[in-house]
Design a protein around this motif. Structure first.
Motif, PDB file in Angstrom:
ATOM      1  N   GLU A   1      65.983 -13.973  39.971  1.00 14.08           N
ATOM      2  CA  GLU A   1      65.485 -12.776  39.297  1.00 14.08           C
ATOM      3  C   GLU A   1      66.676 -11.938  38.838  1.00 14.08           C
ATOM      4  OE1 GLU A   1      63.861  -9.395  37.870  1.00 14.08           O
ATOM      5  OE2 GLU A   1      65.070  -9.217  39.692  1.00 14.08           O
ATOM      6  N   TYR A   2      66.583 -11.416  37.639  1.00 15.99           N
ATOM      7  CA  TYR A   2      67.704 -10.731  36.986  1.00 15.99           C
ATOM      8  C   TYR A   2      68.360  -9.672  37.869  1.00 15.99           C
ATOM      9  CZ  TYR A   2      70.159  -8.170  33.255  1.00 15.99           C
ATOM     10  OH  TYR A   2      71.100  -7.535  32.480  1.00 15.99           O
TER      11      TYR A   2
ATOM     12  N   GLU B   1      61.934  -5.712  29.514  1.00 18.10           N
ATOM     13  CA  GLU B   1      63.388  -5.619  29.310  1.00 18.10           C
ATOM     14  C   GLU B   1      63.889  -6.750  28.424  1.00 18.10           C
ATOM     15  OE1 GLU B   1      65.413  -5.584  33.025  1.00 18.10           O
ATOM     16  OE2 GLU B   1      64.188  -3.972  33.881  1.00 18.10           O
ATOM     17  N   LEU B   2      63.376  -7.946  28.653  1.00 11.93           N
ATOM     18  CA  LEU B   2      63.796  -9.118  27.883  1.00 11.93           C
ATOM     19  C   LEU B   2      63.528  -8.920  26.394  1.00 11.93           C
ATOM     20  CD1 LEU B   2      64.672 -12.204  27.924  1.00 11.93           C
ATOM     21  CD2 LEU B   2      62.203 -12.675  27.979  1.00 11.93           C
TER      22      LEU B   2
ATOM     23  N   ARG C   1      69.685 -12.846  27.141  1.00  8.25           N
ATOM     24  CA  ARG C   1      69.732 -11.473  27.650  1.00  8.25           C
ATOM     25  C   ARG C   1      69.680 -11.417  29.167  1.00  8.25           C
ATOM     26  NH1 ARG C   1      72.510 -10.120  24.604  1.00  8.25           N
ATOM     27  NH2 ARG C   1      72.142  -7.901  25.007  1.00  8.25           N
ATOM     28  N   THR C   2      70.277 -12.404  29.814  1.00  9.48           N
ATOM     29  CA  THR C   2      70.313 -12.437  31.280  1.00  9.48           C
ATOM     30  C   THR C   2      71.737 -12.587  31.805  1.00  9.48           C
ATOM     31  OG1 THR C   2      69.968 -14.843  31.370  1.00  9.48           O
ATOM     32  CG2 THR C   2      67.992 -13.443  31.408  1.00  9.48           C
TER      33      THR C   2
ATOM     34  N   SER D   1      65.625  -5.952  24.878  1.00 10.11           N
ATOM     35  CA  SER D   1      67.020  -6.349  24.763  1.00 10.11           C
ATOM     36  C   SER D   1      67.210  -7.396  23.674  1.00 10.11           C
ATOM     37  CB  SER D   1      67.521  -6.878  26.109  1.00 10.11           C
ATOM     38  OG  SER D   1      68.892  -7.201  26.052  1.00 10.11           O
TER      39      SER D   1
ATOM     40  N   ARG E   1      64.166 -12.541  33.596  1.00 11.78           N
ATOM     41  CA  ARG E   1      64.258 -11.093  33.466  1.00 11.78           C
ATOM     42  C   ARG E   1      62.876 -10.522  33.186  1.00 11.78           C
ATOM     43  NH1 ARG E   1      68.683  -7.877  29.607  1.00 11.78           N
ATOM     44  NH2 ARG E   1      68.196  -5.776  30.391  1.00 11.78           N
TER      45      ARG E   1
ATOM     46  N   TYR F   1      54.733 -10.079  34.833  1.00 10.43           N
ATOM     47  CA  TYR F   1      55.994 -10.562  35.399  1.00 10.43           C
ATOM     48  C   TYR F   1      55.873 -10.738  36.914  1.00 10.43           C
ATOM     49  CZ  TYR F   1      61.039 -10.830  36.323  1.00 10.43           C
ATOM     50  OH  TYR F   1      62.291 -11.226  36.718  1.00 10.43           O
TER      51      TYR F   1
ATOM     52  N   ARG G   1      70.833 -11.195  40.516  1.00  9.63           N
ATOM     53  CA  ARG G   1      71.748 -12.244  40.069  1.00  9.63           C
ATOM     54  C   ARG G   1      73.155 -12.101  40.632  1.00  9.63           C
ATOM     55  NH1 ARG G   1      71.547  -8.365  36.408  1.00  9.63           N
ATOM     56  NH2 ARG G   1      73.300  -7.886  35.029  1.00  9.63           N
TER      57      ARG G   1
END
Length: 295
Positions: A191-192, A139-140, A13-14, A143, A135, A278, A195
């Motif tokens: 970091e997501y 959210e990770l 999921r990234t 998702s 991520r 996080y 990216r």
């Protein structure tokens, strides 16, 4: 001669599928530059034939050798010459999404990486550079749950939310496992939110010049709306099974029904707990020797 490995280790999921599509779009250029390519085609990336069989938490150490043999055979299909560098992308290298829901982030990471390392050794490869995208945990997990629900029956998100809020493992542990087992010359963690494009990530991975690669002109993954997921869950809980073409058709059918129905959502307190963790974990990664953190 040592074969250099440039590893995109995902994760889930990234944007991994988009990155693999980028590898496919740049295959001709990369091969012209002397690279071999290996990536799976599970999400439809053209010429994606990598299939790594790696152990799950339930597999014992007595099965290590058998898994190494399978990984070695898989890798041999993607290498040429004695020292041709290899670009490899695999989101399942660290583990599987399913463990998120019981509050574990990649519990078999070291076991899987040891198998992968020994397979690399069998084809004369060593990790030169590793790229990992991380991520935010809330959210990770949301998702990941939504993705899993596209083709599997699931219990309500609330059933898993507390376990995910207090999960074991974390991004720093994943980074240390990659470092300690694969021993790359260098490692970049992105970091997501920072990216950028997939082609920019490929530049980071290979240390190439900016603009060296093209961006793919379409996306492989279309996110399912709440309405689509609710419809799919009705089908699965009725005991029916859909093949990929079938559940993707449902996702397309409900694509315009984008209202938030609360299919997967943490409470405000749970989200804040995960956000704090996080932030703390990014700080830990930023202080690790041998790691470049991009935020």
């Amino acid at each position: 001669m040592v074969r250099k490995l440039y590893l995109h280790a995902g994760a889930h999921r990234t944007g991994t599928s988009s990155f693999q599509l980028c590898l496919a779009a740049n295959r001709q250029q990369l091969e012209s530059d002397g690279y071999d390519l290996a990536y799976p085609g599970r999400d439809g990336a053209p010429e994606g034939h990598l299939h790594l069989r790696l152990p799950k938490p339930s597999h014992g150490e007595d099965q290590h050798g058998a898994f190494v043999g399978k990984v070695t055979r898989a890798l041999k299909k993607h290498v040429s010459g004695e020292d041709q560098p290899l670009v490899l992308s695999e989101e399942n290298l660290l583990g599987l999404i399913i463990h998120f829901f019981s509050g574990r982030l990649y519990p078999a990471r070291r076991k899987r990486l040891r198998v992968f390392r020994d397979g690399l050794e069998a084809v004369g490869a060593e990790a030169e550079h590793i790229l990992l995208i991380v991520r935010p945990y809330d959210e990770l997990f949301v998702s990941g749950f939504r993705k899993h629900a596209e083709d599997n029956a699931v219990e309500p998100f609330e059933t898993h939310a507390e376990a995910m809020t207090t999960f074991r493992g974390g991004w720093p542990e994943a980074v240390k496992a990659l470092q300690n087992v694969l021993k790359p010359k260098s490692m970049t963690v992105v970091e997501y939110g920072a990216r950028g494009t997939s082609s920019e990530l490929l530049v980071r991975l290979l240390g190439a010049e900016a603009g060296a690669y093209v961006e793919p002109d379409y996306d492989l993954n279309v996110s399912a709306t709440d309405a689509a997921l609710e419809h799919l869950q009705g089908i699965y809980h009725a005991g029916k099974v859909l093949e990929r073409e079938g559940w993707q058709a449902v996702i397309a059918q409900y694509a315009e029904h984008g209202e938030d129905r609360g299919f997967a959502r943490f409470s405000e307190a749970q989200s804040e707990t995960l956000a704090t963790r996080y932030r703390d974990d990014l700080a830990r990664i930023g202080s690790m020797e041998g790691v470049t953190l991009i935020t």
